[in-house]
Scaffold this active site. Structure first.
Site, short mmCIF file in Angstrom:
data_model
loop_
_atom_site.label_atom_id
_atom_site.label_comp_id
_atom_site.label_asym_id
_atom_site.label_seq_id
_atom_site.Cartn_x
_atom_site.Cartn_y
_atom_site.Cartn_z
N TYR A 138 0.83 -1.19 0.00
CA TYR A 138 0.00 0.00 0.00
C TYR A 138 0.88 1.26 0.00
O TYR A 138 1.75 1.41 0.87
CB TYR A 138 -0.90 0.01 1.27
CG TYR A 138 -1.88 -1.16 1.33
CD1 TYR A 138 -2.37 -1.78 0.19
CD2 TYR A 138 -2.32 -1.63 2.57
CE1 TYR A 138 -3.27 -2.83 0.27
CE2 TYR A 138 -3.24 -2.69 2.66
CZ TYR A 138 -3.70 -3.27 1.50
OH TYR A 138 -4.60 -4.32 1.58
N LYS A 167 -0.80 -8.25 -3.10
CA LYS A 167 -2.14 -7.73 -2.81
C LYS A 167 -2.09 -6.21 -2.86
O LYS A 167 -1.31 -5.58 -2.14
CB LYS A 167 -2.58 -8.22 -1.43
CG LYS A 167 -3.89 -7.63 -0.95
CD LYS A 167 -4.36 -8.31 0.32
CE LYS A 167 -5.55 -7.59 0.91
NZ LYS A 167 -6.14 -8.27 2.04
N ILE A 168 -2.91 -5.63 -3.73
CA ILE A 168 -2.95 -4.17 -3.85
C ILE A 168 -4.41 -3.71 -3.78
O ILE A 168 -5.32 -4.53 -3.82
CB ILE A 168 -2.31 -3.69 -5.19
CG1 ILE A 168 -2.97 -4.38 -6.40
CG2 ILE A 168 -0.80 -3.92 -5.19
CD1 ILE A 168 -2.50 -3.86 -7.76
P1 FBP Z 1 -10.79 -5.70 3.41
O1 FBP Z 1 -11.19 -6.59 2.26
O2 FBP Z 1 -11.70 -5.85 4.58
O3 FBP Z 1 -10.58 -4.28 2.95
O4 FBP Z 1 -9.38 -6.23 3.90
C1 FBP Z 1 -8.23 -6.03 3.12
C2 FBP Z 1 -7.10 -5.50 3.96
O5 FBP Z 1 -5.89 -5.48 3.25
C3 FBP Z 1 -6.91 -6.29 5.25
O6 FBP Z 1 -6.17 -7.45 5.05
C4 FBP Z 1 -6.27 -5.26 6.13
O7 FBP Z 1 -6.55 -5.45 7.47
C5 FBP Z 1 -6.91 -3.99 5.69
O8 FBP Z 1 -7.37 -4.20 4.38
C6 FBP Z 1 -5.98 -2.83 5.76
O9 FBP Z 1 -6.62 -1.73 5.21
P2 FBP Z 1 -6.18 -0.26 5.50
O10 FBP Z 1 -4.69 -0.27 5.72
O11 FBP Z 1 -6.59 0.48 4.27
O12 FBP Z 1 -6.93 0.19 6.69
#
Ligand code: FBP
Length: 241
Positions: A138, A167-168
């Site tokens: 991210y 995963k993005i």
């Molecule tokens: P969701 O499908 O619920 O969005 O989960 C994906 C994910 O990557 C989780 O694995 C992680 O806890 C969360 O999103 C982190 O999201 P962010 O950093 O945007 O709060």
């Protein structure tokens, strides 16, 4: 190496690390209970479930699908430059019989070089154990004004650093996503679900994701916050396969 986590080159991973990443505000009386999620994973025949080690230790008997253990994490209370702290070693993940390890990388963070240094060690350690590596990548931090701009960069970083599945987050533009998939080369791309959406919007997004050449999704809230997790899983799978 990815055989266990994929069916015909596609995958649907159930993510349940949000209790650490977001805290209990994501949960209700049902999905606060890890057993509820592990039943969804089993019933929906997910290709894997992604968990932190604490849940793995306490609920190992309920995990009936391939297991991804997240090796780092952070709460959303800290507002400084993002870095996810190490919470589990590769050795411990092996002891807990993980089928793969997961690791979050914040590209653009002031802490990026520390993250890369730690990940490089973990990546090499995982290779020794033949464990597939899934990176959550991210773009975050004050240098990142518009994270949507960096989707393909995130995908490429995953390839360069040695991830098997990257995963993005989807920026909503299918052409950009096609390019991101190309940038990931032989590494496979999966997309996060994000906040809960209505079914129509979610399923359209799944169609775009698969049309763009992704391997599938690693999704959490849109499944286990859904009023009918079994039904929405079925609908998503019909698009993915
Ligand atoms: P969701 O499908 O619920 O969005 O989960 C994906 C994910 O990557 C989780 O694995 C992680 O806890 C969360 O999103 C982190 O999201 P962010 O950093 O945007 O709060």
């Amino acid at each position: 190496m990815l055989n266990k986590l994929m069916k015909n080159g596609k995958t649907l991973i159930l993510a349940y690390d949000q209790g650490l990443e977001h805290g209990p505000s994501d949960f209700n009386e049902d999905n606060v209970d890890p057993k509820f999620i592990l039943d969804i994973a089993k019933g929906g025949k997910f290709n894997a479930v992604a968990l932190h080690k604490g849940i793995v230790e306490k609920y190992r008997d309920k995990i009936k699908v391939p297991l991804i253990i997240k090796l780092n994490g952070k709460t959303n209370i800290w507002k400084g430059e993002p870095i996810s702290g190490l919470t589990c070693s590769v050795e411990q993940a092996v002891k807990l019989k993980a089928d793969a390890i997961g690791y979050t990388i914040y590209i653009g963070s002031e802490r990026e070089s520390e993250i890369f240094t730690e990940f490089s060690k973990i990546q090499e350690e995982a290779r020794k154990h033949n464990l597939p590596i899934i990176t959550w990548i991210y773009p975050r931090g004050k240098a990142v004004r518009n994270d949507k701009k960096y989707m393909s960069y995130a995908a490429r970083v995953g390839l360069e650093l040695g991830a098997d599945i990257i995963k993005i987050k989807y920026n909503g533009n299918k052409e950009d996503l096609k390019w991101a998939v190309k940038c990931a080369g032989r590494a496979r791309v999966v997309i996060a679900g994000g906040v809960k959406k209505n079914d129509k919007k979610l399923l359209k997004q799944v169609e775009d994701i698969m049309d763009a050449g992704c391997a599938g999704l690693a999704i959490g809230r849109n499944i286990w916050q859904h009023e009918d997790p079994t039904e929405i899983t079925k609908k998503i799978k019909e698009i993915v396969w």
